[in-house]
Design an enzyme around this catalytic site. Sequence first.
Site, PDB file in Angstrom:
ATOM      1  N   HIS A  98      -2.231 -12.195 -14.206  1.00 25.49           N
ATOM      2  CA  HIS A  98      -2.813 -10.884 -13.936  1.00 25.49           C
ATOM      3  C   HIS A  98      -3.622 -10.520 -15.184  1.00 25.49           C
ATOM      4  CE1 HIS A  98      -1.751  -7.866 -10.738  1.00 25.49           C
ATOM      5  NE2 HIS A  98      -2.470  -7.085 -11.526  1.00 25.49           N
ATOM      6  N   ASP A 112      -6.721  -9.326  -8.473  1.00 29.04           N
ATOM      7  CA  ASP A 112      -5.721  -8.825  -9.418  1.00 29.04           C
ATOM      8  C   ASP A 112      -4.702  -9.904  -9.736  1.00 29.04           C
ATOM      9  OD1 ASP A 112      -4.868  -8.685  -6.719  1.00 29.04           O
ATOM     10  OD2 ASP A 112      -3.247  -7.318  -7.259  1.00 29.04           O
ATOM     11  N   GLU A 167       1.215  -9.367 -15.675  1.00 33.16           N
ATOM     12  CA  GLU A 167       0.891  -8.035 -15.173  1.00 33.16           C
ATOM     13  C   GLU A 167       1.575  -6.952 -16.010  1.00 33.16           C
ATOM     14  OE1 GLU A 167       0.913  -5.687 -10.871  1.00 33.16           O
ATOM     15  OE2 GLU A 167       2.206  -7.426 -11.153  1.00 33.16           O
ATOM     16  N   TRP A 198     -10.926   2.932 -12.097  1.00 33.76           N
ATOM     17  CA  TRP A 198     -11.054   1.917 -11.055  1.00 33.76           C
ATOM     18  C   TRP A 198     -12.451   2.048 -10.433  1.00 33.76           C
ATOM     19  CZ3 TRP A 198      -6.539   2.678 -13.161  1.00 33.76           C
ATOM     20  CH2 TRP A 198      -5.557   1.686 -13.080  1.00 33.76           C
ATOM     21  N   ASP A 255      -8.918  -3.662 -12.643  1.00 30.64           N
ATOM     22  CA  ASP A 255      -8.698  -4.896 -13.389  1.00 30.64           C
ATOM     23  C   ASP A 255     -10.033  -5.518 -13.784  1.00 30.64           C
ATOM     24  OD1 ASP A 255      -6.650  -4.262 -11.376  1.00 30.64           O
ATOM     25  OD2 ASP A 255      -5.554  -5.952 -12.212  1.00 30.64           O
ATOM     26  N   ARG A 285       0.931 -13.512  -4.777  1.00 27.15           N
ATOM     27  CA  ARG A 285       1.736 -12.759  -3.824  1.00 27.15           C
ATOM     28  C   ARG A 285       0.857 -12.290  -2.648  1.00 27.15           C
ATOM     29  NH1 ARG A 285       2.465  -8.227  -8.377  1.00 27.15           N
ATOM     30  NH2 ARG A 285       0.663  -6.888  -7.947  1.00 27.15           N
ATOM     31  N   ASP A 286       1.399 -11.430  -1.819  1.00 23.90           N
ATOM     32  CA  ASP A 286       0.681 -10.971  -0.624  1.00 23.90           C
ATOM     33  C   ASP A 286      -0.276  -9.830  -0.990  1.00 23.90           C
ATOM     34  OD1 ASP A 286       2.617  -9.136  -1.262  1.00 23.90           O
ATOM     35  OD2 ASP A 286       3.400  -8.928   0.775  1.00 23.90           O
ATOM     36  N   GLU A 287      -1.218 -10.146  -1.880  1.00 21.24           N
ATOM     37  CA  GLU A 287      -2.197  -9.146  -2.329  1.00 21.24           C
ATOM     38  C   GLU A 287      -3.536  -9.850  -2.573  1.00 21.24           C
ATOM     39  OE1 GLU A 287      -2.300  -5.300  -5.330  1.00 21.24           O
ATOM     40  OE2 GLU A 287      -0.533  -6.577  -5.220  1.00 21.24           O
TER      41      GLU A 287
END
Length: 897
Positions: A783, A484, A762, A550, A497, A488-490
């Site tokens: 994103h 995605d 995003e 999704w 997506d 960052r912490d993802e």
Amino acid sequence: MNITSTKCFLLTALLALNLTVFAQKISLTELEVEHLNNPLSLETTAPRMSWKINAAAKDTKQVSYEIRVGTDKNEVVKGKNIFWKSAKNTDQSVLITYDGPELGSKKRYCWQVRIKDNHGNTSAWSAVQHWQMGLKPADWTAKWITVSGKDTSARSPLFRKEFSLKKSLKSAMAYVTAKGLYEANINGQRVSDTYFAPGWTSYKYHLQYQVYDVTAALKSGVNAIGVTLGNGWYKGRIGFNNQKNFYGDTRGLLLQIEVEYTDGSKETINTDESWKYAYGPIVASDIYDGETYDARLEKAGWANTGYKEDASWTGVGTMEKGAEQLVAMSGPPVRKKEEFKALKVFKTPAGETVVDFGQNLVGWVMLKAKGVAGTKITLSHAEVLTKEGNFYTVNLRSAKAQDVYILKENAEQVFEPHFTFQGFRYVKVEGYPGELKPEDLTAVALYSDMETTGKFSTSNALLNQLQHNIQWGQKGNFVDVPTDCPQRDERLGWTGDAQAFANTAAYNMNVAGFFTKWLKDVKADQQPNGLIPHVIPNVLGPNDGASAGWADVSTIIPWDMYVAYGDRRILETQYESMKKWVGYISSVAKNNLWNSGGHFGDWLFYRPDDDNDGRAAVTDKYLIAQTFYAHSTQLLINAAKVLGKQDEADQYTKLLADIKAAFVKEYLTPSGRLVSGTQTAYVLALNFDMLPEALRISSAERLVANIQNYGNHLTTGFLGTPYLCHVLTRYGHNDVAYKLLMQESYPSWLYPVKMGATTIWERWDGIKPNGSFQTPDMNSYNHYAYGAIGDWMYRNMAGINGDESAPGYKKITISPKPGGSITSAAGELNTPYGLLKSSWKIESGIFKLDVLVPANTTATVILPAAELKDGKETSNKSEIGSGAYHFECRIAQVAGK
């Protein structure tokens, strides 16, 4: 502008062909096996071969092919000792299935092909290509090795072994994998230019191994192997809530090198108890937090021969084989792709030293430095600066995204990370000894090594930047899995997506192998009841899934890839997963209504700051769910028909009728109004044919009225946006689609471009008009989901379309639809059959179109203007074969621009 029809004429540039020109040779190029160039680890027992045809003569088609396969390149060239051959009268040149004798594991097969065309030409035999079969489970003789005791150190262990080759070497293949990430060296040199191996998969089910031809790296006499391990996705921090050791708490290495000597004898070098390990200069390494490298701890020459091991080198531990399967790679590896020089080094108002590379990218920075031993240099990464010009990292949440280098004594060093990557445009540098100059830093972009297949440009500079941003959003987020966001912490494989962007992705790059690999994990991580998780590989809970739009990735991407690449096998492989997902929805639906469960809905749709008149674009989540229930069922019907499962197609056709009837009963008034009057509601209902035909035109008009009510702005989120302009064009509102595309104020595609974006954001307003930021806990500037507009741009502006009835661009439709203030557009796509081009310009009211159609395909060209006969518009079509063509048509501009 609006385009009306006037008398239209067609010009085709016909070349005068004499017999000599007509009989010129054809040739074959871009030979592949399973979408790969000379793969070294195939698992399938029926590999498929493809080639492209170069031919100058128009309307060239293949009428037959001849393939020969052998185990010796020189023998194949001579046509001797052929293992298998096939000659067929067919025009099929993509994904031809091998059906010869059983193929041996680890064995290399060489192949050639030649063809005849419909003009009587016979090509020369192609260049010899090869594939190599992968290992069977019984072929693994190596042992898993690790550190002794518990693997609790944050440092990266180094594993090494020296061995001797006493005979003349013919060939050597290295088979390597790891729990964690690895970098392998032989005699001090990397064995490959790939990174983040063995890649990220659903490790508890399957773990990829890589195969390297290391013949040239080895030498007679003593050789050395050295391998470094990192935490990676396997053991490092992943997902939310500081989650570590998700797949396992112990890094491990599995390696075997199989050597064949010129006398025919063989030898295998394995990982086993004879190896040694020590800790090296990588003090800590984590994908989210970055890497710390202490050059004082380097062990010079440790991966080369002649290295003297000191007391820090100790015997390795061994690990039991896990339950996971070892599988060959099926997707492209991650490689270094582009480099960016620093544009400038400057001081921020806060007094920090910051470097601007001019492009938001994913990868890392190579840094040159020299100074006193122990000097600590910290590189922090950010995508944007504040409106005051200061460094901004709040949107990274808990990710440190820092690389730390500690210098050894007064030697110029070049640093770069090994087992981490960052998303950034700006880098803050702290602790640098002396004056930091632009030439001291180079940004390196890393992503999966996918061939660039598509290009798109227009007369509008902002749209060209938008296309640039879409491409870089894809590059930055296609790092082994479709993430995605990369900063960052993802950095997770969010399914919504990926499905929204898949068609655009397939225009920009060859993603056949990339998605084939990822879909295996979609299938693997699917729950027994059919639930599809939110992220793949799934590092969330087992029940974190089943969200409409999704989870439908399980049906959408297999079908999209089949249409884009003509790959029937991807449907065969994923069909049961597709069925299980539709079965899951049916199991929770009530009276054919999917009106339960948690859903993300139209994620990040436009939310006005002040909603006094009740116009907020909130779409009923269950209405959305019902449309995707129908869409997945339709795609399952499509797949069943392709695979010859007519009984199941009939079964799901009845189900689809019930789903649509339930939608009409629940969400549609008799006059044609939807219970949610949003753009997304009408877009999804129209795109997925949920409405009675008699109400579709009026529903499209309601959609247009809504858009106009918002001042010609979109309000859609992740699920509505990909289809918005498609629906408008389909129902005769191409002018409105162009107004939305060309809109420069928020919310719009061009608003971020005007704000200086170099990737897709995003949020529509990641940076607000006043320069402030959206909510920092979810505000990525790389994103790609909203970049799904690229699909419409290729299909409608450039006019490049495939045909589901003859997938992989065997049949092509070229139908450009000009509009707005655009005076020219050009698109090209390297299809499975070859290069396809469509470019047009408008000069003095004349629409001029140039097309290039690849050999062995046909195309339907539809010009944008048509004659009016009896008050009805009739399309101006031309059916053409391969070759270059020119068309012209007079069009008129009328009021309404």
